[in-house]
Scaffold this motif. Structure first.
Motif, PDB file in Angstrom:
ATOM      1  N   TRP A  87      -1.314  -9.406   4.719  1.00  0.00           N
ATOM      2  CA  TRP A  87      -0.318  -9.124   3.687  1.00  0.00           C
ATOM      3  C   TRP A  87      -0.335 -10.151   2.558  1.00  0.00           C
ATOM      4  N   TYR A  91      -0.899  -8.936  -1.118  1.00  0.00           N
ATOM      5  CA  TYR A  91       0.136  -9.197  -2.121  1.00  0.00           C
ATOM      6  C   TYR A  91      -0.441  -9.940  -3.322  1.00  0.00           C
ATOM      7  N   ASN A  94      -2.719  -7.700  -5.521  1.00  0.00           N
ATOM      8  CA  ASN A  94      -1.954  -6.778  -6.356  1.00  0.00           C
ATOM      9  C   ASN A  94      -1.174  -7.500  -7.443  1.00  0.00           C
ATOM     10  N   LEU A 113      -0.004   0.439  -2.636  1.00  0.00           N
ATOM     11  CA  LEU A 113       1.231   0.154  -1.913  1.00  0.00           C
ATOM     12  C   LEU A 113       1.932   1.431  -1.444  1.00  0.00           C
ATOM     13  N   ARG A 116       0.033   2.339   1.653  1.00  0.00           N
ATOM     14  CA  ARG A 116       0.339   1.354   2.694  1.00  0.00           C
ATOM     15  C   ARG A 116       1.707   1.672   3.302  1.00  0.00           C
ATOM     16  N   SER A 117       2.647   2.101   2.453  1.00  0.00           N
ATOM     17  CA  SER A 117       4.001   2.407   2.937  1.00  0.00           C
ATOM     18  C   SER A 117       4.033   3.618   3.855  1.00  0.00           C
ATOM     19  N   LEU A 122       7.121  -1.106   3.665  1.00  0.00           N
ATOM     20  CA  LEU A 122       6.688  -2.268   2.890  1.00  0.00           C
ATOM     21  C   LEU A 122       7.613  -3.460   3.115  1.00  0.00           C
ATOM     22  N   GLU A 126       6.453  -6.935  -1.269  1.00  0.00           N
ATOM     23  CA  GLU A 126       5.594  -5.835  -1.704  1.00  0.00           C
ATOM     24  C   GLU A 126       6.421  -4.672  -2.245  1.00  0.00           C
ATOM     25  N   TYR A 130       5.851  -3.061  -5.821  1.00  0.00           N
ATOM     26  CA  TYR A 130       5.636  -1.622  -5.982  1.00  0.00           C
ATOM     27  C   TYR A 130       6.615  -1.032  -7.002  1.00  0.00           C
TER      28      TYR A 130
END
Length: 225
Positions: A87, A91, A94, A113, A116-117, A122, A126, A130
């Motif tokens: 992570w 992070y 991004n 993101l 990923r969610s 999240l 993050e 997002y």
């Protein structure tokens, strides 16, 4: 000194949002005169003052064309590399993209993101990233295409979740439970100060009438604050 942007022009200030140049003015300090852009960021109701000669370094740019905006929308539904399970690395990667601030960089963050969610909720940092990236994408693309933010928000969701399409789980690496536990420990302990600083910065930005974008300036410039 010639300026790339003009008064009343809409511009993108990466990590801040879409803004409008309300004034171009000179400011003198210690016998040094610099030309500044005054930019109003509507999303945060904030005014920033940016030296003209530093605008490129800060990534300030004009709104993209309709063609570029549509390409960014299409990118949301394209295949991409698996998301890292680290992570902190994810992070930072991004965050770096957000600072670069091209419309495709911002779309890449949203795509990463969001997908990923779909695997796991999240973490706090993050989620903030997002939300910021999605808002910036909506603001710029709505201006570029002449549509409302609601229309663009709906289009973004459709691109991320095409009707009848299978979830893109294959694009996300499953995460060990310990990962988010470590994140929350950081937020509760030593990492809490970092997150608190972010919150403080955000609150200061929104509550203050104006600010000067001088984080990357030399010592003389920093005295303006």
């Amino acid at each position: 000194m010639e300026t790339k942007f003009s008064v009343d022009q809409k511009v993108v200030y990466p990590s801040q949002g879409v803004g409008k140049i309300t004034e171009i003015f000179e400011k003198t300090f210690k016998d040094k005169t610099m030309l500044y852009y005054k930019i109003y960021i509507e999303a945060s109701d904030m005014i920033v003052m940016v030296p003209v000669e530093k605008a490129d370094d800060l990534g300030i740019r004009q709104i993209v064309t309709a063609e570029e905006a549509q390409q960014a929308l299409n990118l949301l539904s394209e295949d991409f590399e698996p998301i890292t399970s680290d992570w902190k690395l994810r992070y930072q990667m991004n965050l770096d993209l957000l600072k670069k601030g091209t419309v495709k960089d911002i779309a890449t963050i949203v795509r990463c993101l969001y997908n990923r969610s779909k695997v796991k909720e999240l973490p706090i940092l993050e989620r903030k990233l997002y939300d910021s990236a999605k808002k910036l994408l909506e603001d710029e693309i709505s201006l570029a295409l002449g549509k409302t933010e609601k229309e663009i928000s709906d289009e973004i969701h459709t691109k991320l979740e095409p009707p009848g399409a299978a979830p893109k789980i294959k694009h996300a690496v499953l995460i060990d439970d310990d990962e988010d536990d470590d994140l929350m420990n950081d937020l509760d302990g030593s990492g809490k100060d970092k997150d608190s600083d972010e919150d403080d910065d955000g609150e200061d930005s929104k509550s203050s009438d104006s600010m000067e974008a001088e984080d990357d300036f030399d010592d003389d410039d920093s005295d303006f604050e």
